[in-house]
Design an enzyme around this catalytic site. Structure first.
Site, PDB file in Angstrom:
ATOM      1  N   HIS A  83       0.830  -1.207   0.000  1.00 36.23           N
ATOM      2  CA  HIS A  83       0.000   0.000   0.000  1.00 36.23           C
ATOM      3  C   HIS A  83       0.864   1.258   0.000  1.00 36.23           C
ATOM      4  CE1 HIS A  83      -3.183   2.825   0.958  1.00 36.23           C
ATOM      5  NE2 HIS A  83      -4.064   1.852   0.798  1.00 36.23           N
ATOM      6  N   GLY A 162       5.563  22.585   9.047  1.00 33.41           N
ATOM      7  CA  GLY A 162       6.794  21.877   9.391  1.00 33.41           C
ATOM      8  C   GLY A 162       7.930  22.152   8.425  1.00 33.41           C
ATOM      9  N   GLY A 171       8.487   9.756   9.211  1.00 27.19           N
ATOM     10  CA  GLY A 171       8.189  10.306   7.902  1.00 27.19           C
ATOM     11  C   GLY A 171       7.330  11.547   7.988  1.00 27.19           C
TER      12      GLY A 171
END
Length: 460
Positions: A83, A162, A171
């Site tokens: 996925h 960010g 991640g």
């Protein structure tokens, strides 16, 4: 006062380590005001999905706890699975269920994203209704290339919140607001991945296929077959029945049979009604898969002793506001009794009782939100609103009881007297709780508006 309900369906990049998934689910479930409706994990996708619901601020707190646990436990650098994914906590959608708008969920998504970056330092992308630019509305565009591409090219697709550097283990995360989405997969009786990909390409909207349908082809190595994995983003345009028939038709052109289908998460009742043909082939469908049914089945049903124990315990959020609401419910029940004996319509007392029953839980949830949100301004406002509404409803109940008192025979006057005492205690308790919570609110206009409501006299 009707309470808003939000559903959250976070996807985490771990489907093989049962302990990690359990820790994430437990972190979410421990959030006050949250109900976990279910969770599932898939080894081939190496992914788990949790479905939970609750009041808006409680859901935001639960989502943060789940993300935090995933950040601590999952290393996306070593992750493998069929996925697409961009982070340990990969996708966090917020869905309006009841008495709340999609735009409210956008605000909640942005609030959650800010907290994720501030406290966890994980870059955040917003998608669907929460997207801050049109090119980021589609999740597949935000996540294109996955974590592998982002490691080297994040400056070309900078996060909405960010730095342009991935968290070394977690991640990045995609946080969104959307309407109901149905994750529906159809398995094919073949191991030829090219067939699944060809079918997915033929039926998905982006290739000219069915509207509101997203699809990819993936291999399920553990089963030795392939799968057409689909997301139905608007089941009223394309439902499960139409999606299943499209896959079956394309599979027939390739000389391939259907091996079965599966749901991920839950589906609204309306979607089930439109999908009989597809569900006949769905190996894991049951009534528990219907979202509203599951929420109702898991709603707490407490005995009187359990309710009293919760009020008495310092470890539970039920306190004066909840007790005030329960007093109102008892008063309304007595009103129903007297009205029924007198041959009068008791429906207004049924409505009062229903309100107070919901408000007892609502006040507890509001207190839980204050505790879990670090006493955020939004949570404090809700904690003042709920007991204010309790006091207002108790005032209306008092009026209805006085009218009933004039019609009741002498033998029922003791019941009316008790009911009036409970209604007035409910009003006093609501006022006191609201005033106590107002002390922590700085917004002068809000404080003034609440105090005016608390002091308002009932017009006869």
């Amino acid at each position: 006062m009707e309470r808003g309900v939000v559903e959250c369906v976070p996807n985490f990049s771990e489907g093989r380590d049962e302990r990690t998934v359990a820790a994430i689910v437990n972190a979410i479930a421990a959030t006050p005001g949250v109900t976990v409706l279910g969770s599932e994990r898939d080894r081939d996708h190496n992914r788990s999905v949790v479905t939970f619901s609750g009041a808006p601020q409680a859901v935001v707190a639960g989502a943060f706890r789940g993300i935090q646990e995933a950040v601590q436990r999952i290393d996306i650098a070593t992750h493998s699975g069929v996925h697409p994914r961009m982070g340990a906590a990969d996708v966090i959608p917020l869905v309006p269920v009841q008495n709340i708008s999609l735009q409210d969920c956008v605000r909640l998504a942005h609030e959650l994203g800010a907290e994720v970056w501030r406290l966890l330092r994980v870059p955040v992308y917003f998608y669907e209704a929460a997207a801050r630019s049109e090119e980021r509305r589609r999740l597949e565009d935000v996540r294109r290339g996955g974590v592998e591409w982002l490691r080297d090219h994040i400056a070309e697709r900078p996060p909405d919140i960010g730095d342009c550097v991935l968290h070394p283990a977690a991640g990045a995360v995609a946080i969104g607001a959307r309407t109901f989405l149905i994750a529906f997969n159809v398995n094919l009786a073949t191991s030829d991945l090219a067939v699944a990909r060809s079918i997915a390409r033929a039926i998905r909207e982006s290739s000219g296929g069915l509207p509101s349908l997203k699809a990819i082809g993936v291999a399920l190595e553990s089963l030795g077959i392939v799968q057409v994995s689909m997301n139905l983003t608007d089941f009223e345009r394309t439902g499960m029945g139409a999606a299943f028939e499209a896959v079956r038709s394309e599979a027939a052109r390739h000389g391939v049979e259907i091996a079965g289908s599966e749901l991920i998460g839950f589906v609204p009742r309306r979607a089930v009604q439109e999908a009989t043909a597809a569900l006949l082939h769905c190996t894991n469908f049951s009534a528990d898969r219907v979202l509203e049914d599951r929420m109702e089945a898991l709603a707490p049903r407490l005995s009187l002793d359990e309710i009293l124990d919760r009020i008495a315990s310092p470890n539970h959020p039920m306190g004066g506001g909840s007790a005030a609401a329960l007093g109102g419910a008892l008063s309304a029940a007595l009103g129903h009794l007297v009205a029924s004996i007198c041959g009068l319509d008791p429906s207004c007392f049924d409505e009062h009782r229903e309100f107070f029953t919901r408000a007892a839980q609502g006040d507890a949830e509001a207190f839980g939100q204050v505790q879990s949100s670090g006493r955020s301004p939004e949570a404090l406002r809700i904690a003042a609103e709920v007991p204010t509404a309790i006091s207002e409803r108790a005032r209306l109940l008092d009026r209805d009881l006085i009218q009933l008192k004039d019609q009741a025979p002498s033998k029922l006057q003791s019941d009316i007297t008790t009911a009036l005492g409970l209604a007035r205690a409910s009003r006093a308790g609501g006022i006191a709780t609201a005033q106590a919570n107002l002390e922590s609110i700085d917004n002068a206009d809000f404080r003034t508006a609440i105090l005016e409501r608390l002091n308002r006299k009932l017009a006869h």
